[in-house]
Design a protein around this motif. Structure first.
Motif, PDB file in Angstrom:
ATOM      1  N   HIS A  47     -14.755  18.020 -15.108  1.00  8.08           N
ATOM      2  CA  HIS A  47     -15.354  17.752 -15.526  1.00  8.08           C
ATOM      3  C   HIS A  47     -14.921  18.706 -16.676  1.00  8.08           C
ATOM      4  CE1 HIS A  47     -19.053  16.337 -13.842  1.00  8.08           C
ATOM      5  NE2 HIS A  47     -18.904  17.338 -12.412  1.00  8.08           N
ATOM      6  N   ARG A  48     -15.165  19.284 -17.785  1.00  8.75           N
ATOM      7  CA  ARG A  48     -14.878  18.901 -19.241  1.00  8.75           C
ATOM      8  C   ARG A  48     -14.713  20.258 -18.957  1.00  8.75           C
ATOM      9  NH1 ARG A  48     -17.527  22.627 -22.736  1.00  8.75           N
ATOM     10  NH2 ARG A  48     -19.649  23.257 -21.703  1.00  8.75           N
ATOM     11  N   LEU A  49     -14.889  21.560 -18.034  1.00 12.77           N
ATOM     12  CA  LEU A  49     -15.082  22.550 -18.153  1.00 12.77           C
ATOM     13  C   LEU A  49     -13.483  23.347 -16.810  1.00 12.77           C
ATOM     14  CD1 LEU A  49     -18.335  24.935 -18.347  1.00 12.77           C
ATOM     15  CD2 LEU A  49     -15.730  24.846 -19.581  1.00 12.77           C
ATOM     16  N   GLY A  50     -13.170  22.239 -16.298  1.00 16.28           N
ATOM     17  CA  GLY A  50     -12.055  21.559 -14.888  1.00 16.28           C
ATOM     18  C   GLY A  50     -13.437  21.439 -13.596  1.00 16.28           C
ATOM     19  N   GLN A  51     -14.072  21.878 -13.542  1.00 16.23           N
ATOM     20  CA  GLN A  51     -14.624  21.325 -12.157  1.00 16.23           C
ATOM     21  C   GLN A  51     -13.801  19.831 -11.795  1.00 16.23           C
ATOM     22  OE1 GLN A  51     -16.218  21.777 -15.181  1.00 16.23           O
ATOM     23  NE2 GLN A  51     -18.621  23.922 -14.470  1.00 16.23           N
ATOM     24  N   PRO A  52     -14.073  19.890 -11.106  1.00 21.75           N
ATOM     25  CA  PRO A  52     -13.444  18.944  -9.742  1.00 21.75           C
ATOM     26  C   PRO A  52     -15.284  17.466  -8.806  1.00 21.75           C
ATOM     27  CG  PRO A  52     -12.914  20.189  -8.451  1.00 21.75           C
ATOM     28  CD  PRO A  52     -13.665  20.753 -10.149  1.00 21.75           C
ATOM     29  N   TYR A  53     -14.363  16.617  -9.353  1.00 24.94           N
ATOM     30  CA  TYR A  53     -15.975  15.789  -8.640  1.00 24.94           C
ATOM     31  C   TYR A  53     -15.065  14.712  -8.396  1.00 24.94           C
ATOM     32  CZ  TYR A  53     -16.593  13.721 -13.597  1.00 24.94           C
ATOM     33  OH  TYR A  53     -16.873  12.944 -14.355  1.00 24.94           O
ATOM     34  N   PHE A  54     -16.191  13.320  -7.493  1.00 24.56           N
ATOM     35  CA  PHE A  54     -15.791  11.980  -6.961  1.00 24.56           C
ATOM     36  C   PHE A  54     -16.518  11.183  -8.028  1.00 24.56           C
ATOM     37  CE2 PHE A  54     -14.630  15.068  -3.272  1.00 24.56           C
ATOM     38  CZ  PHE A  54     -14.091  14.510  -2.975  1.00 24.56           C
ATOM     39  N   PRO A  55     -16.388  10.252  -8.505  1.00 23.66           N
ATOM     40  CA  PRO A  55     -16.642   9.931  -9.634  1.00 23.66           C
ATOM     41  C   PRO A  55     -17.662   8.544  -8.871  1.00 23.66           C
ATOM     42  CG  PRO A  55     -15.545   9.736 -11.042  1.00 23.66           C
ATOM     43  CD  PRO A  55     -14.971  11.103  -9.363  1.00 23.66           C
ATOM     44  N   SER A  56     -17.026   8.378  -7.863  1.00 21.16           N
ATOM     45  CA  SER A  56     -17.481   7.709  -5.879  1.00 21.16           C
ATOM     46  C   SER A  56     -18.412   7.776  -5.693  1.00 21.16           C
ATOM     47  CB  SER A  56     -16.279   6.822  -6.054  1.00 21.16           C
ATOM     48  OG  SER A  56     -15.774   8.098  -5.006  1.00 21.16           O
ATOM     49  N   HIS A  57     -18.736   9.334  -5.606  1.00 24.90           N
ATOM     50  CA  HIS A  57     -19.434   9.843  -4.826  1.00 24.90           C
ATOM     51  C   HIS A  57     -20.949  10.829  -5.112  1.00 24.90           C
ATOM     52  CE1 HIS A  57     -17.112   8.081  -2.043  1.00 24.90           C
ATOM     53  NE2 HIS A  57     -17.781   8.553  -1.121  1.00 24.90           N
ATOM     54  N   PRO A  58     -21.437  11.122  -6.895  1.00 23.46           N
ATOM     55  CA  PRO A  58     -21.738  11.805  -6.850  1.00 23.46           C
ATOM     56  C   PRO A  58     -22.722  12.584  -6.432  1.00 23.46           C
ATOM     57  CG  PRO A  58     -22.393   9.311  -7.636  1.00 23.46           C
ATOM     58  CD  PRO A  58     -21.658   9.207  -6.454  1.00 23.46           C
ATOM     59  N   ARG A  59     -23.006  12.683  -5.128  1.00 25.11           N
ATOM     60  CA  ARG A  59     -23.701  13.761  -4.961  1.00 25.11           C
ATOM     61  C   ARG A  59     -22.990  14.446  -3.685  1.00 25.11           C
ATOM     62  NH1 ARG A  59     -27.499   8.543  -3.430  1.00 25.11           N
ATOM     63  NH2 ARG A  59     -29.918   8.657  -5.604  1.00 25.11           N
ATOM     64  N   LEU A  60     -21.796  14.123  -3.709  1.00 23.56           N
ATOM     65  CA  LEU A  60     -21.205  15.368  -2.980  1.00 23.56           C
ATOM     66  C   LEU A  60     -20.950  16.246  -3.588  1.00 23.56           C
ATOM     67  CD1 LEU A  60     -18.325  13.846  -0.895  1.00 23.56           C
ATOM     68  CD2 LEU A  60     -20.200  15.116  -0.536  1.00 23.56           C
ATOM     69  N   GLY A  61     -20.852  17.618  -3.690  1.00 23.29           N
ATOM     70  CA  GLY A  61     -20.503  19.485  -4.333  1.00 23.29           C
ATOM     71  C   GLY A  61     -18.971  19.025  -4.039  1.00 23.29           C
ATOM     72  N   VAL A  62     -18.213  19.365  -5.369  1.00 24.47           N
ATOM     73  CA  VAL A  62     -17.355  19.994  -5.309  1.00 24.47           C
ATOM     74  C   VAL A  62     -16.530  21.279  -5.796  1.00 24.47           C
ATOM     75  CG1 VAL A  62     -14.242  19.724  -5.102  1.00 24.47           C
ATOM     76  CG2 VAL A  62     -16.199  18.264  -4.954  1.00 24.47           C
ATOM     77  N   SER A  63     -16.681  22.997  -5.657  1.00 28.89           N
ATOM     78  CA  SER A  63     -16.178  23.385  -5.179  1.00 28.89           C
ATOM     79  C   SER A  63     -14.884  23.809  -5.070  1.00 28.89           C
ATOM     80  CB  SER A  63     -16.669  24.884  -5.598  1.00 28.89           C
ATOM     81  OG  SER A  63     -17.041  25.752  -6.285  1.00 28.89           O
ATOM     82  N   VAL A  64     -13.719  25.180  -5.841  1.00 25.98           N
ATOM     83  CA  VAL A  64     -13.121  25.613  -5.830  1.00 25.98           C
ATOM     84  C   VAL A  64     -12.237  27.126  -6.070  1.00 25.98           C
ATOM     85  CG1 VAL A  64     -10.689  25.525  -5.988  1.00 25.98           C
ATOM     86  CG2 VAL A  64     -11.031  23.477  -6.279  1.00 25.98           C
ATOM     87  N   SER A  65     -12.051  27.930  -5.605  1.00 23.69           N
ATOM     88  CA  SER A  65     -11.551  29.127  -5.587  1.00 23.69           C
ATOM     89  C   SER A  65     -10.639  29.675  -5.153  1.00 23.69           C
ATOM     90  CB  SER A  65     -12.847  30.176  -5.047  1.00 23.69           C
ATOM     91  OG  SER A  65     -12.838  31.276  -5.434  1.00 23.69           O
ATOM     92  N   HIS A  66      -9.626  30.564  -5.860  1.00 22.81           N
ATOM     93  CA  HIS A  66      -8.126  31.039  -5.276  1.00 22.81           C
ATOM     94  C   HIS A  66      -8.198  32.818  -6.119  1.00 22.81           C
ATOM     95  CE1 HIS A  66      -7.380  29.538  -9.292  1.00 22.81           C
ATOM     96  NE2 HIS A  66      -7.579  28.374  -9.378  1.00 22.81           N
ATOM     97  N   THR A  67      -7.650  33.441  -6.137  1.00 22.12           N
ATOM     98  CA  THR A  67      -7.633  34.885  -5.794  1.00 22.12           C
ATOM     99  C   THR A  67      -5.671  34.322  -5.431  1.00 22.12           C
ATOM    100  OG1 THR A  67      -7.353  36.684  -5.689  1.00 22.12           O
ATOM    101  CG2 THR A  67      -8.341  35.609  -3.496  1.00 22.12           C
ATOM    102  N   HIS A  68      -4.411  34.920  -6.194  1.00 21.89           N
ATOM    103  CA  HIS A  68      -3.515  35.877  -5.704  1.00 21.89           C
ATOM    104  C   HIS A  68      -2.762  34.816  -4.351  1.00 21.89           C
ATOM    105  CE1 HIS A  68      -4.115  39.615  -7.407  1.00 21.89           C
ATOM    106  NE2 HIS A  68      -5.208  39.778  -7.544  1.00 21.89           N
ATOM    107  N   GLN A  69      -3.006  35.160  -3.035  1.00 20.43           N
ATOM    108  CA  GLN A  69      -2.285  34.066  -2.582  1.00 20.43           C
ATOM    109  C   GLN A  69      -3.057  33.186  -1.681  1.00 20.43           C
ATOM    110  OE1 GLN A  69       0.949  36.380  -1.361  1.00 20.43           O
ATOM    111  NE2 GLN A  69       2.327  35.510  -3.166  1.00 20.43           N
ATOM    112  N   LEU A  70      -4.338  33.026  -1.504  1.00 22.19           N
ATOM    113  CA  LEU A  70      -5.339  32.525  -0.875  1.00 22.19           C
ATOM    114  C   LEU A  70      -6.065  31.075  -2.045  1.00 22.19           C
ATOM    115  CD1 LEU A  70      -7.064  31.346   1.414  1.00 22.19           C
ATOM    116  CD2 LEU A  70      -8.915  33.798   0.421  1.00 22.19           C
ATOM    117  N   VAL A  71      -6.145  30.260  -1.700  1.00 24.05           N
ATOM    118  CA  VAL A  71      -6.489  28.548  -2.367  1.00 24.05           C
ATOM    119  C   VAL A  71      -7.830  28.304  -1.618  1.00 24.05           C
ATOM    120  CG1 VAL A  71      -6.410  26.783  -3.456  1.00 24.05           C
ATOM    121  CG2 VAL A  71      -4.530  27.877  -3.806  1.00 24.05           C
ATOM    122  N   MET A  72      -8.769  27.963  -1.583  1.00 27.72           N
ATOM    123  CA  MET A  72     -10.431  27.891  -0.928  1.00 27.72           C
ATOM    124  C   MET A  72     -10.962  26.716  -1.317  1.00 27.72           C
ATOM    125  SD  MET A  72     -12.542  29.619   1.249  1.00 27.72           S
ATOM    126  CE  MET A  72     -13.472  29.176   2.400  1.00 27.72           C
TER     127      MET A  72
END
Length: 183
Positions: A47-72
């Protein structure tokens, strides 16, 4: 295989302390894309602000977070948002405007160590909600009111959200935010 519950993936990064901010950010973004693709290997868009999504699966939510040495990352049915932070000392007065007056009063009544922990809990809960509604920190965290951390309730623009603490080491705090389903 359909995704019927939230799937979490995380990776610890082994980066030198003196790595540049730009290199850390590039690494975190690359790793987050890889983790998302481990959950569902279909084209990913942003999306415009950088949030990921699956165009082929619009009902799935996707979220990302990272801090120092952890990516989740989190992928699951419906809208969702996650945020993680490493618990570390900070000047709470420097971010006072992130908290409602009730949250601020609660923080001020605590010891310094407890204030750090609760401050990060409140922050990650607020940011998870803001990610869920796809505005992130373009809106002030103060606009999200954490009503009850124990029951996992927050409010943003009259909508209630369910907060679920993420399973993380004691050195980190984080929450999953989902719309509260009433019924």
């Amino acid at each position: 295989m359909p995704i019927t519950q939230v799937v979490f993936k995380r990776q610890w990064l082994q980066m030198p302390v003196d790595v540049s901010k730009k290199m850390r950010r590039v690494t975190q973004r690359t790793v987050s894309r890889q983790l998302i693709q481990q959950v569902l290997s279909v084209p990913l868009a942003y999306h415009r602000l950088g949030q990921p999504y699956f165009p082929s699966h619009p009902r799935l939510g996707v979220s990302v977070s990272h801090t120092h040495q952890l990516v989740m990352v989190a992928v699951g049915p419906g809208p969702l948002g996650i945020d993680v932070e490493q618990v570390r000392p900070y000047d709470v007065t420097a971010i006072r405007r992130a908290f409602t007056s009730a949250e601020w009063q609660l923080l001020q009544a605590l010891s310094v160590q407890d204030r750090y922990r609760l401050g990060w809990q409140l922050w990650t809960a607020k940011e998870a909600v803001l990610k869920l509604v796809r505005c992130g920190l373009t809106h002030a965290p103060r606009r999200v009111e954490v009503l009850d951390l124990e029951r996992g309730l927050a409010c943003y623009q009259t909508q209630l959200y369910q907060l679920t603490p993420l399973e993380l080491p004691a050195t980190h705090e984080g929450f999953l935010a989902r719309p509260l389903s009433v019924g």
